[in-house]
Design a protein around this motif. Structure first.
Motif, mmCIF file in Angstrom:
data_model
loop_
_atom_site.group_PDB
_atom_site.id
_atom_site.type_symbol
_atom_site.label_atom_id
_atom_site.label_comp_id
_atom_site.label_asym_id
_atom_site.label_seq_id
_atom_site.Cartn_x
_atom_site.Cartn_y
_atom_site.Cartn_z
ATOM 1 N N VAL A 73 0.851 -1.187 0.000
ATOM 2 C CA VAL A 73 0.000 0.000 0.000
ATOM 3 C C VAL A 73 0.885 1.235 0.000
ATOM 4 C CG1 VAL A 73 -1.768 1.289 1.266
ATOM 5 C CG2 VAL A 73 -1.767 -1.220 1.328
ATOM 6 N N ILE A 74 0.504 2.246 -0.760
ATOM 7 C CA ILE A 74 1.182 3.532 -0.665
ATOM 8 C C ILE A 74 0.169 4.579 -0.212
ATOM 9 C CG2 ILE A 74 0.865 4.138 -3.124
ATOM 10 C CD1 ILE A 74 3.708 5.456 -2.891
ATOM 11 N N ILE A 75 0.523 5.326 0.825
ATOM 12 C CA ILE A 75 -0.331 6.385 1.367
ATOM 13 C C ILE A 75 0.171 7.706 0.810
ATOM 14 C CG2 ILE A 75 -1.181 7.528 3.444
ATOM 15 C CD1 ILE A 75 -0.628 4.927 4.975
ATOM 16 N N LEU A 76 -0.692 8.408 0.084
ATOM 17 C CA LEU A 76 -0.296 9.646 -0.598
ATOM 18 C C LEU A 76 -1.012 10.841 0.025
ATOM 19 C CD1 LEU A 76 -0.261 8.489 -4.330
ATOM 20 C CD2 LEU A 76 1.593 8.483 -2.651
ATOM 21 N N THR A 77 -0.229 11.876 0.323
ATOM 22 C CA THR A 77 -0.776 13.055 0.994
ATOM 23 C C THR A 77 -0.236 14.338 0.383
ATOM 24 O OG1 THR A 77 -0.988 11.878 3.109
ATOM 25 C CG2 THR A 77 -0.959 14.280 3.198
ATOM 26 N N PRO A 78 -1.077 15.152 -0.253
ATOM 27 C CA PRO A 78 -0.684 16.526 -0.571
ATOM 28 C C PRO A 78 -0.669 17.303 0.747
ATOM 29 C CG PRO A 78 -2.512 15.768 -1.948
ATOM 30 C CD PRO A 78 -2.392 14.814 -0.811
ATOM 31 N N ASP A 84 0.254 17.925 13.701
ATOM 32 C CA ASP A 84 0.790 16.854 14.539
ATOM 33 C C ASP A 84 -0.204 15.711 14.670
ATOM 34 O OD1 ASP A 84 3.282 18.073 15.152
ATOM 35 O OD2 ASP A 84 2.281 19.374 16.612
ATOM 36 N N GLU A 85 -1.496 16.057 14.740
ATOM 37 C CA GLU A 85 -2.532 15.040 14.914
ATOM 38 C C GLU A 85 -2.617 14.119 13.697
ATOM 39 O OE1 GLU A 85 -3.940 18.828 17.068
ATOM 40 O OE2 GLU A 85 -2.881 18.288 15.215
ATOM 41 N N TYR A 86 -2.355 14.668 12.521
ATOM 42 C CA TYR A 86 -2.343 13.833 11.316
ATOM 43 C C TYR A 86 -1.260 12.770 11.437
ATOM 44 C CZ TYR A 86 -0.573 12.426 6.742
ATOM 45 O OH TYR A 86 -0.083 11.682 5.696
ATOM 46 N N TRP A 87 -0.046 13.194 11.804
ATOM 47 C CA TRP A 87 1.069 12.260 11.890
ATOM 48 C C TRP A 87 0.846 11.234 13.001
ATOM 49 C CZ3 TRP A 87 4.629 10.827 8.665
ATOM 50 C CH2 TRP A 87 5.719 10.079 9.112
ATOM 51 N N THR A 88 0.326 11.689 14.132
ATOM 52 C CA THR A 88 0.044 10.768 15.237
ATOM 53 C C THR A 88 -0.949 9.703 14.809
ATOM 54 O OG1 THR A 88 0.465 12.489 16.889
ATOM 55 C CG2 THR A 88 -0.837 10.597 17.605
ATOM 56 N N LYS A 118 8.891 20.394 9.387
ATOM 57 C CA LYS A 118 8.258 19.546 10.406
ATOM 58 C C LYS A 118 8.137 18.102 9.924
ATOM 59 C CE LYS A 118 5.580 23.220 12.660
ATOM 60 N NZ LYS A 118 4.218 23.711 13.016
ATOM 61 N N LEU A 119 7.775 17.939 8.665
ATOM 62 C CA LEU A 119 7.633 16.585 8.130
ATOM 63 C C LEU A 119 8.967 15.855 8.136
ATOM 64 C CD1 LEU A 119 5.917 14.413 6.720
ATOM 65 C CD2 LEU A 119 6.474 15.512 4.540
ATOM 66 N N GLN A 120 10.014 16.519 7.708
ATOM 67 C CA GLN A 120 11.327 15.884 7.679
ATOM 68 C C GLN A 120 11.763 15.433 9.073
ATOM 69 O OE1 GLN A 120 13.538 19.034 5.672
ATOM 70 N NE2 GLN A 120 13.733 17.761 3.849
ATOM 71 N N ASP A 121 11.448 16.235 10.074
ATOM 72 C CA ASP A 121 11.831 15.881 11.449
ATOM 73 C C ASP A 121 11.157 14.590 11.902
ATOM 74 O OD1 ASP A 121 13.467 18.068 11.660
ATOM 75 O OD2 ASP A 121 12.016 19.316 12.727
ATOM 76 N N ASP A 192 -5.805 12.946 3.287
ATOM 77 C CA ASP A 192 -5.542 14.380 3.388
ATOM 78 C C ASP A 192 -4.777 14.716 4.659
ATOM 79 O OD1 ASP A 192 -6.630 15.006 0.972
ATOM 80 O OD2 ASP A 192 -8.376 16.076 1.750
ATOM 81 N N ALA A 193 -4.020 15.806 4.583
ATOM 82 C CA ALA A 193 -3.145 16.194 5.686
ATOM 83 C C ALA A 193 -3.906 16.704 6.897
ATOM 84 C CB ALA A 193 -2.167 17.270 5.215
ATOM 85 N N ASP A 194 -5.202 16.981 6.741
ATOM 86 C CA ASP A 194 -5.991 17.457 7.876
ATOM 87 C C ASP A 194 -6.975 16.403 8.385
ATOM 88 O OD1 ASP A 194 -7.413 17.706 5.516
ATOM 89 O OD2 ASP A 194 -7.442 19.897 5.563
ATOM 90 N N ILE A 195 -6.762 15.149 8.000
ATOM 91 C CA ILE A 195 -7.523 14.045 8.596
ATOM 92 C C ILE A 195 -6.749 13.591 9.831
ATOM 93 C CG2 ILE A 195 -8.336 11.674 8.275
ATOM 94 C CD1 ILE A 195 -9.938 13.853 6.803
ATOM 95 N N ILE A 196 -7.354 13.759 10.986
ATOM 96 C CA ILE A 196 -6.620 13.568 12.237
ATOM 97 C C ILE A 196 -7.129 12.389 13.068
ATOM 98 C CG2 ILE A 196 -6.019 16.007 12.351
ATOM 99 C CD1 ILE A 196 -8.264 16.277 14.487
#
Length: 346
Positions: A73-78, A84-88, A118-121, A192-196
Motif C-alpha cells: 500500500v502507498i499512502i499519498l498526501t498533498p 501533529d494530529e495527522y502524523w500521530t 516539520k515533516l522531515q523531522d 488528506d493532511a488534515d484528517i486527524i
C-alpha cells in the motif's frame, strides 16, 4: 661504381638501419606509463550490466485480504500544512509497516517550507528508529508552483477560489501519483493532511469490501455549549441528480459544478446525509462523486488512466472528476456512510 655499391651493402650499415627501425616501432607500441588506468576503474569487458527487475503484473492483485496476501500500500498526501494530529494518527494505522510506503507533495512558499521542515523531522525520527516501526519507503516532493489561495479554512473553501484551488490540488495529486506509483503497489490510499482521526484498521477495513474505489464518510468533531458533537464535513461524495445534470447541460465547456454551496442548488443526495448513528459500518452505497479525504483506490484504476482532472471533465474537477473518469473506465466508486473519519477543526 664498384666501391659505391659495396658501401651500400655494408653489414654495419644494414644493422644500424635495422636497430633504428626496431627502436622506432618499440617507441610507438609501448604504452605511456605516466597516465596509468586507475585501480578503481573496471575494464569494460569485465563490467557487469545492471540487474534487471521483473514484475509479473498479471499476478499483482488487490484483494479483500490485503495483509494475508502481503499486498503493498502507498499512502499519498498533498501536504500544505503539517498537523501533529495527522502524523500521530498515521502512526496508529496498524497495517504492517514493511508493506507501507508514504508519499508527500508540498507546495512552494513560506508555509510549504514550514510544513517540509516539520515533516522531515518526524520522518527522520521514525525511519532511524526501530526497524519494525520503519516504513518501506518515504518520498517527499516539492511542487514547482505555489498554492493559489491561503491555507486557512475560510479562504480555501470560498466558492470563488474553488476552481483554481482544486485545479492546483489536481496537479499536485497527479504529480505525486505519477512519480511514486511503482509496479508492485496494489493499493493507493489518499489521505488528506488534515484528517486527524481514523480507525487504526482503516486500510484493511476499506480493502475488505474489495471495491476498486471506496471512501468513508468524513465528519468533524466540535463542541457546542461544552458538549462534544459531530457534523458533516466532506460534501464531495454524492449521488447525481437530474437537477445537476440539467445544470451541466446549460454550462459552458469550462464551467464546473461544485457541491455544498448555496449558489449551486444541485439537489444531489450527499453521503453525509445517509449517515446513521447506530448503522452498520459495513453498509455500502454506490456513488457518482467521491471526496479525497480518505480515499482507497486499487492501483490498477490509476494504471488504467484514472487521474484527477485539473480541467473540467463533464463539468467536474479533482476528486469528483476522478470518480467520473473511473466510472467511464468501468470502475464503480462506493462509499461507506456509517464508517467515519474526522477532519481537523480549525
Amino acid at each position: 661504381m664498384a666501391s659505391r655499391s659495396l658501401r651500400r651493402s655494408n653489414p654495419i650499415t644494414l644493422v644500424l638501419a635495422l636497430m633504428l627501425v626496431l627502436g622506432f616501432m618499440l617507441f610507438i607500441l609501448t604504452p605511456d606509463k605516466s597516465d596509468p588506468i586507475p585501480k578503481t576503474v573496471t575494464p569494460a569487458r569485465s563490467r557487469k550490466p545492471p540487474a534487471v527487475q521483473r514484475y509479473h503484473m498479471n499476478t499483482l492483485k488487490a484483494t479483500a485480504s490485503p495483509i494475508s496476501n502481503q499486498e503493498k500500500v502507498i499512502i499519498l498526501t498533498p501536504l500544505a500544512k503539517f498537523y501533529d494530529e495527522y502524523w500521530t494518527n498515521l502512526l496508529k494505522l496498524n497495517y504492517p509497516r514493511e508493506l507501507v510506503e508514504l508519499g508527500f507533495i508540498i507546495p512552494k512558499g513560506r508555509e510549504g517550507n514550514l510544513a517540509l521542515s516539520k515533516l522531515q523531522d518526524v520522518v527522520h525520527k521514525v525511519q532511524t528508529g526501530k526497524k519494525k516501526d520503519q516504513f518501506a519507503k518515504v518520498t517527499i516532493l516539492r511542487q514547482d508552483f505555489d498554492s493559489p489561495v491561503p491555507q486557512n479554512e475560510k479562504d480555501r473553501h470560498a466558492l470563488s477560489a474553488q476552481k483554481a484551488r482544486r485545479a492546483a490540488m489536481s496537479k499536485a495529486r497527479n504529480s505525486l501519483l505519477f512519480s511514486v506509483l511503482r509496479p508492485d503497489i496494489a493499493w493507493v490510499l489518499w489521505l488528506d493532511a488534515d484528517i486527524i482521526e481514523t480507525p487504526p484498521t482503516l486500510i484493511q477495513d476499506l480493502a475488505s469490501h474489495d471495491k476498486a474505489v471506496i471512501v468513508p464518510n468524513c465528519f468533524q468533531r466540535y463542541k457546542e455549549g461544552g458538549v462534544s458533537k459531530i457534523r458533516p464535513y466532506d460534501y464531495n461524495s454524492w449521488h447525481d441528480s437530474n437537477d445537476a445534470l440539467k445544470m451541466a447541460g446549460t454550462m459552458g465547456k469550462d464551467d464546473i459544478i461544485l457541491e455544498g454551496y448555496r449558489e449551486m442548488a444541485t439537489w444531489r443526495l450527499l453521503m453525509t446525509g445517509e449517515y446513521k448513528e447506530h448503522g452498520s459500518v459495513h453498509d455500502e452505497t454506490k456513488l457518482d462523486g467521491v471526496g479525497g479525504t480518505a480515499l482507497l483506490v486499487k492501483a490498477e484504476v490509476h494504471r488504467d488512466g484514472a487521474m484527477f482532472p485539473p480541467f473540467p471533465f463533464y463539468h467536474l474537477i479533482e476528486t469528483e472528476g476522478f470518480a467520473k473518469m473511473a466510472r467511464r473506465l468501468g470502475y464503480q466508486p462506493y462509499g461507506l456512510p456509517n464508517y467515519l473519519v474526522y477532519h481537523y477543526n480549525e
